[in-house]
Scaffold this motif. Structure first.
Motif, PDB file in Angstrom:
ATOM      1  N   GLY A 129       8.898   4.694  -2.420  1.00 49.11           N
ATOM      2  CA  GLY A 129       9.965   4.141  -1.586  1.00 49.11           C
ATOM      3  C   GLY A 129      10.102   2.644  -1.783  1.00 49.11           C
ATOM      4  O   GLY A 129      11.214   2.111  -1.879  1.00 49.11           O
ATOM      5  N   ALA A 130       8.966   1.942  -1.886  1.00 49.32           N
ATOM      6  CA  ALA A 130       8.994   0.492  -2.064  1.00 49.32           C
ATOM      7  C   ALA A 130       9.543   0.126  -3.441  1.00 49.32           C
ATOM      8  O   ALA A 130      10.313  -0.834  -3.572  1.00 49.32           O
ATOM      9  N   VAL A 131       9.185   0.902  -4.465  1.00 51.95           N
ATOM     10  CA  VAL A 131       9.702   0.625  -5.812  1.00 51.95           C
ATOM     11  C   VAL A 131      11.228   0.800  -5.827  1.00 51.95           C
ATOM     12  O   VAL A 131      11.961  -0.037  -6.362  1.00 51.95           O
ATOM     13  N   VAL A 145       8.914  -4.472   1.256  1.00 52.19           N
ATOM     14  CA  VAL A 145       9.551  -5.206   0.156  1.00 52.19           C
ATOM     15  C   VAL A 145      10.073  -6.559   0.650  1.00 52.19           C
ATOM     16  O   VAL A 145       9.925  -7.589  -0.018  1.00 52.19           O
ATOM     17  N   ARG A 146      10.659  -6.563   1.851  1.00 53.81           N
ATOM     18  CA  ARG A 146      11.186  -7.817   2.397  1.00 53.81           C
ATOM     19  C   ARG A 146      10.065  -8.796   2.756  1.00 53.81           C
ATOM     20  O   ARG A 146      10.180  -9.996   2.547  1.00 53.81           O
ATOM     21  N   GLU A 191       0.837  -1.203   0.000  1.00 52.46           N
ATOM     22  CA  GLU A 191       0.000   0.000   0.000  1.00 52.46           C
ATOM     23  C   GLU A 191       0.876   1.260   0.000  1.00 52.46           C
ATOM     24  O   GLU A 191       2.064   1.211   0.297  1.00 52.46           O
ATOM     25  N   MET A 192       0.247   2.423  -0.298  1.00 53.95           N
ATOM     26  CA  MET A 192       0.986   3.680  -0.440  1.00 53.95           C
ATOM     27  C   MET A 192       1.734   4.075   0.838  1.00 53.95           C
ATOM     28  O   MET A 192       2.842   4.564   0.779  1.00 53.95           O
ATOM     29  N   GLY A 193       1.109   3.876   2.002  1.00 61.15           N
ATOM     30  CA  GLY A 193       1.721   4.369   3.235  1.00 61.15           C
ATOM     31  C   GLY A 193       2.723   3.419   3.880  1.00 61.15           C
ATOM     32  O   GLY A 193       3.355   3.788   4.869  1.00 61.15           O
ATOM     33  N   GLU A 194       2.875   2.219   3.350  1.00 60.62           N
ATOM     34  CA  GLU A 194       3.722   1.220   4.036  1.00 60.62           C
ATOM     35  C   GLU A 194       5.206   1.575   4.008  1.00 60.62           C
ATOM     36  O   GLU A 194       5.708   2.151   3.050  1.00 60.62           O
ATOM     37  N   GLU A 195       5.897   1.158   5.065  1.00 62.76           N
ATOM     38  CA  GLU A 195       7.329   1.421   5.168  1.00 62.76           C
ATOM     39  C   GLU A 195       8.047   0.627   4.069  1.00 62.76           C
ATOM     40  O   GLU A 195       7.817  -0.572   3.900  1.00 62.76           O
TER      41      GLU A 195
END
Lengths: 335, 335
Positions: free
Chosen positions: A110-112, A80-81, A71-75
């Motif tokens: 950030g995740a990308v 990713v891990r 999701e958009m807000g996830e760290e």
């Protein structure tokens, strides 16, 4: 590098404020326009299929199932891990495994970035990645990098950004010998913060077409082809430009609605204003590039429309055909 | 603190792109409007006198000769040390000697900051000064600091800026319990660069009305009363806002001139657009404040018109009457 009729681009169907609807629509438009290109939508099968049912069936538009969504807000690093079956992680893995030539997402930036760093790995000689974005101005497009991948930069990072940005401007925007400006707070080389003053020296000594320092007001004037800065400053600049332009145009709309006279005035001025808004429309350029990783990764705006996604797919195709990643690797060997 | 009829403000007649003409004109307008205030023009006697001859003679408008001028491009610290008879150095000295209550200049910003630091000295507890500017938005004014005095900041400096900015918003803009936003690149406290992440913790623990992080697009939306950042980022933001707004309005003018139809449209829309431009006009607020030094120092924009100078003189008067410097000193004792 692959021919256009062999190009395969994976698109994150689940990422973005208007996913999966606008993403699937944009992918369909791209597949329709560029028949020699194959687009693979990555994400939840049922959600994608429901959207695909609205459009004509195309032989060059496929689906790769990914059961999870970041999701958009996830760290970023954590998600990713822990979500190895998310559309973002699956998409970057397809590139790493050589099954597709590029990955594109309008999801959690950030995740990308984390997924691409982890899966693709960095290009040798690059210690920090940068996100390069093309900002439209009434005069010419300006490439700004970094706009958010690396918030804390050393002077040497800025030099690498300048190198990568120059190749990007040359290959993707077809600018011969593009000029590089260093974003600072005064024209003189002594002006700036500790990082930019040191970077100025390194850039002056480099082989790049270094213009010197540029200031905030030089960006909308299109003073240079490439504007180099740390990811903190670049991200503030990018969001401020979007926010200020939309505030001004919103106020003009409100002004136009103020009275009958101004309503008529606005109606007569509308075609011209529309042209101006189109000139300043970042969607024409479709997406930002994550540079410094060993593979093509396009990051689209969270609010991307189908038009933005379609244009981003085109940019991905050009990036593969022009072999931008290979060119960056080559230039780092000789620098 | 002095009563209004005892207020004396020194104005650098030689500083700014349109000096001495617009400066003298603005000082004359202020002296005419605020009869209880005395304005002292500092600079070359003959140049000032030539301008003064255009206007009516006023008993509360005087001249203090300063034979030298620090030019816009000159290196700040060096010019202040070597030109002790310049209008900037003489002006700050008048404050230090208690002969006037405030100094105002539209000249070389770096030189004004250097001269004020050297002559006034810093307030105890403040290790770095900040320039606070009021940025108009369609919703409410936003105070941004620092916009250029301290390019490299530590987290503790940002907390001091937030404290001083809060008092400024309270005393000068009459905002009860103003909200403080920390300019960053994400709403979450973990987002930002090393400095802002550390500053976020300190601000959360402070007594201030801390809103949290704000992003570039939150500034034109007027999301907080005070936006705190390092002087590098703030200066980029300030110049970008000015540059982008003027580029957009220039393009609207060009659009309006494109055809007869759009000319008529623009004519009908003009009153509304004029109101909008006035809403976004920084000249209404007249000048920036150098905070952290032990005396009142107003820094006006280099391109200041007489209107901007007149409004800046009013801000200087209010700053003295509200005893802003004393309030800052007091708050630092208790923090």
């Amino acid at each position: 590098m692959p021919e256009e009729n062999n190009l395969i681009i994976a698109v994150d169907a689940m990422g973005g404020d208007h996913a999966p609807h606008e993403i699937v629509k944009g992918a369909h438009r791209a597949a329709l326009e560029l028949k020699n290109l194959k687009v693979i939508l990555v994400g939840e099968l049922s959600a994608i299929q429901a959207e695909l049912n609205r459009f004509s069936k195309l032989p060059n538009l496929e689906v790769q199932t990914a059961s999870d969504v970041i999701e958009m807000g996830e760290e970023a690093a954590w998600s990713v891990r822990s979500k190895s079956n998310s559309s973002i992680v699956v998409g970057t893995r397809l590139v790493k495994e050589g099954k597709v030539h590029a990955f594109l997402s309008a999801g959690n930036t950030g995740a990308v970035v984390s997924a691409a760093l982890l899966t693709y790995g960095r290009i040798k000689g690059i210690s920090r990645p940068a996100i390069a974005i093309v900002v439209p101005t009434p005069y010419k497009p300006v490439v700004i990098l970094d706009v958010g991948a690396t918030a804390d930069c050393k002077p040497e990072h800025l030099v690498r950004f300048a190198q990568m940005g120059s190749l990007f401007a040359k290959k993707i925007l077809n600018i011969e010998n593009p000029t590089v400006g260093l974003l600072s707070i005064g024209e003189e080389k002594s002006k700036g913060n500790e990082i930019t003053v040191a970077a100025h020296k390194l850039l002056t000594a480099s082989q790049l077409n270094f213009f010197g320092n540029v200031e905030g007001n030089d960006i909308p004037k299109g003073k240079v082809d490439i504007c180099v800065c740390d990811g903190f400053t670049g991200n503030v600049v990018l969001k401020l430009m979007e926010g200020l332009a939309s505030t001004i145009f919103k106020q003009i709309r409100l002004t136009a609605e103020g009275s009958l006279i101004s309503k008529i005035g606005a109606l007569l001025l509308k075609p011209g204003l529309k042209k101006l808004i189109k000139q300043l429309d970042y969607e024409e350029y479709g997406g930002a590039q994550l540079l410094g990783v060993d593979g093509v990764c396009i990051i689209s705006h969270g609010s991307s429309s189908s038009k933005a996604i379609k244009n981003a797919i085109k940019v991905a195709a050009k990036t593969i055909q022009e072999n931008l990643i290979g060119e960056i690797k080559e230039s780092l060997k000789s620098s």
